[in-house]
Design a protein around this motif. Structure first.
Motif, PDB file in Angstrom:
ATOM      1  N   LEU A  76      10.477  -2.113  37.520  1.00 55.14           N
ATOM      2  CA  LEU A  76      11.532  -2.265  37.623  1.00 55.14           C
ATOM      3  C   LEU A  76      12.027  -1.826  39.354  1.00 55.14           C
ATOM      4  N   GLU A  77      11.650  -0.498  39.507  1.00 55.06           N
ATOM      5  CA  GLU A  77      11.779   0.131  41.002  1.00 55.06           C
ATOM      6  C   GLU A  77      11.494  -0.577  41.973  1.00 55.06           C
ATOM      7  N   ALA A  78       9.546  -1.244  41.412  1.00 54.44           N
ATOM      8  CA  ALA A  78       9.524  -1.790  42.520  1.00 54.44           C
ATOM      9  C   ALA A  78      10.175  -3.171  42.785  1.00 54.44           C
ATOM     10  N   VAL A  79      11.056  -4.120  42.058  1.00 56.99           N
ATOM     11  CA  VAL A  79      11.358  -5.078  42.135  1.00 56.99           C
ATOM     12  C   VAL A  79      12.905  -4.155  42.819  1.00 56.99           C
ATOM     13  N   ARG A  80      13.636  -3.142  43.202  1.00 54.36           N
ATOM     14  CA  ARG A  80      15.152  -2.890  43.286  1.00 54.36           C
ATOM     15  C   ARG A  80      13.725  -2.253  44.612  1.00 54.36           C
ATOM     16  N   ARG A  81      12.911  -2.127  45.209  1.00 52.10           N
ATOM     17  CA  ARG A  81      12.647  -1.716  46.161  1.00 52.10           C
ATOM     18  C   ARG A  81      12.394  -2.781  47.158  1.00 52.10           C
ATOM     19  N   ALA A  82      11.801  -3.682  46.415  1.00 52.69           N
ATOM     20  CA  ALA A  82      11.585  -5.165  46.930  1.00 52.69           C
ATOM     21  C   ALA A  82      13.469  -6.215  48.182  1.00 52.69           C
TER      22      ALA A  82
ATOM     23  N   LEU B 163      25.932  -4.177  44.666  1.00 52.12           N
ATOM     24  CA  LEU B 163      26.178  -4.632  43.870  1.00 52.12           C
ATOM     25  C   LEU B 163      24.651  -4.704  42.494  1.00 52.12           C
ATOM     26  N   MET B 164      23.702  -5.740  43.821  1.00 51.51           N
ATOM     27  CA  MET B 164      22.539  -5.801  43.228  1.00 51.51           C
ATOM     28  C   MET B 164      22.090  -4.467  42.765  1.00 51.51           C
ATOM     29  N   ASP B 165      21.870  -2.387  43.713  1.00 50.76           N
ATOM     30  CA  ASP B 165      20.976  -2.310  43.266  1.00 50.76           C
ATOM     31  C   ASP B 165      21.725  -1.373  42.343  1.00 50.76           C
ATOM     32  N   GLU B 166      22.932  -1.597  42.001  1.00 56.26           N
ATOM     33  CA  GLU B 166      23.875  -1.110  41.107  1.00 56.26           C
ATOM     34  C   GLU B 166      23.555  -1.463  39.825  1.00 56.26           C
TER      35      GLU B 166
ATOM     36  N   GLY C  59      33.397 -10.468  48.420  1.00 56.65           N
ATOM     37  CA  GLY C  59      32.727 -10.434  49.999  1.00 56.65           C
ATOM     38  C   GLY C  59      33.407  -8.177  50.288  1.00 56.65           C
ATOM     39  N   ALA C  60      34.171  -8.118  48.993  1.00 57.59           N
ATOM     40  CA  ALA C  60      34.408  -6.365  49.814  1.00 57.59           C
ATOM     41  C   ALA C  60      33.253  -5.961  50.039  1.00 57.59           C
ATOM     42  N   THR C  61      31.965  -5.505  48.679  1.00 56.17           N
ATOM     43  CA  THR C  61      31.364  -5.357  47.886  1.00 56.17           C
ATOM     44  C   THR C  61      30.089  -5.950  48.301  1.00 56.17           C
ATOM     45  N   PRO C  62      29.701  -5.049  49.241  1.00 47.40           N
ATOM     46  CA  PRO C  62      27.911  -6.091  49.765  1.00 47.40           C
ATOM     47  C   PRO C  62      27.352  -6.362  48.779  1.00 47.40           C
TER      48      PRO C  62
ATOM     49  N   TRP D 221      21.154 -10.280  38.396  1.00 51.20           N
ATOM     50  CA  TRP D 221      21.239 -10.637  39.215  1.00 51.20           C
ATOM     51  C   TRP D 221      21.920 -11.501  39.409  1.00 51.20           C
ATOM     52  N   ILE D 222      22.809 -12.569  38.754  1.00 53.32           N
ATOM     53  CA  ILE D 222      23.444 -13.224  38.177  1.00 53.32           C
ATOM     54  C   ILE D 222      24.606 -12.188  37.879  1.00 53.32           C
ATOM     55  N   VAL D 223      25.607 -11.508  37.254  1.00 50.13           N
ATOM     56  CA  VAL D 223      25.958 -10.937  37.387  1.00 50.13           C
ATOM     57  C   VAL D 223      26.245 -10.363  38.628  1.00 50.13           C
ATOM     58  N   ALA D 224      25.480  -9.793  39.444  1.00 49.28           N
ATOM     59  CA  ALA D 224      25.660  -8.901  40.454  1.00 49.28           C
ATOM     60  C   ALA D 224      26.442 -10.119  41.561  1.00 49.28           C
ATOM     61  N   VAL D 225      26.157 -10.902  41.407  1.00 48.50           N
ATOM     62  CA  VAL D 225      26.535 -12.542  42.640  1.00 48.50           C
ATOM     63  C   VAL D 225      27.895 -12.306  42.227  1.00 48.50           C
ATOM     64  N   GLU D 226      27.998 -12.611  40.489  1.00 45.97           N
ATOM     65  CA  GLU D 226      29.077 -13.174  39.872  1.00 45.97           C
ATOM     66  C   GLU D 226      30.698 -12.212  40.845  1.00 45.97           C
ATOM     67  N   ARG D 227      30.255 -11.398  40.404  1.00 47.68           N
ATOM     68  CA  ARG D 227      30.685 -10.197  40.756  1.00 47.68           C
ATOM     69  C   ARG D 227      31.569  -9.953  42.673  1.00 47.68           C
TER      70      ARG D 227
END
Length: 204
Positions: free
Chosen positions: A91-97, A188-191, A181-184, A169-175
């Motif tokens: 998970l941390e590797a995905v986050r950094r990638a 959101l993906m990192d969150e 686009g007000a929040t990068p 990822w899908i939820v982050a994109v929907e948000r």
């Protein structure tokens, strides 16, 4: 919330050039779709606006739908994921990638991506293709996670991990769309990945 560190490793010149050409075609396509409508815009018009030949367009995008749907990001994320230190959890590797890819590409391209995703979500046929693409992305993440961990791609836990990341990822994109686009998207993906890493606590 702090961002995961960026290794600073650049992507190859060929990959950069390909991504730049793809981005140019998509930018002109999105402009024409906004001006004329998706259905009224032809591939020939997009190619002319981007100053490429129709044959070049088709090398990057097999159909008009693909100029909205396709991008180079999944392979870039997979490459960045596999080169993360073995000491990191998957998970941390995905986050950094993802942080690397966002830093390399999305900073230049975020508004075009936002317009693309908004269009995809507004047209049922495109949204259906996007869901197919996320399934392919999940298969890719399953394969590279199996390679990274030395486990089988049929391993249930590997598949659940990939499904959880793609679902987040899908939820982050929907948000991102909801916020216009007000929040990068990167934030959101990192969150959502941090939330996964915390075990998804849902206390009242």
């Amino acid at each position: 919330m702090s961002s995961p560190p960026h290794t600073g490793q650049p992507f190859g010149l060929r990959e950069r050039k390909k991504a730049r050409t793809r981005r140019t075609i998509q930018e002109h396509a999105m402009r024409l779709f906004a001006e004329q409508g998706y259905d009224a815009t032809t591939i020939e018009q997009i190619a002319e606006a981007a100053e490429v030949s129709p044959s070049t367009f088709f090398r990057y995008f097999p159909t008009k739908e693909d100029v909205v749907i396709q991008d180079d990001y999944d392979p870039m994320i997979a490459e960045a994921y596999l080169r993360q230190p073995a000491s990191l959890s998957p998970l941390e590797a995905v986050r950094r990638a993802m942080s690397e890819v966002f830093a390399e590409i999305f900073a230049e391209d975020e508004q075009t991506i936002l317009r693309r995703i908004q269009l995809i979500w507004s047209i049922p046929a495109l949204r259906s293709r996007q869901v197919e693409g996320r399934m392919a992305g999940m298969a890719m993440l399953t394969a590279v996670t199996a390679e990274r961990t030395g486990r089988s791609a049929d391993d249930l836990e590997v598949r659940v991990f990939a499904g959880a990341v793609v679902g987040a990822w899908i939820v982050a994109v929907e948000r991102w769309i909801e916020l216009e686009g007000a929040t990068p998207l990167a934030a959101l993906m990192d969150e959502v990945l941090v939330f996964l890493g915390r075990g998804m606590p849902l206390q009242p």
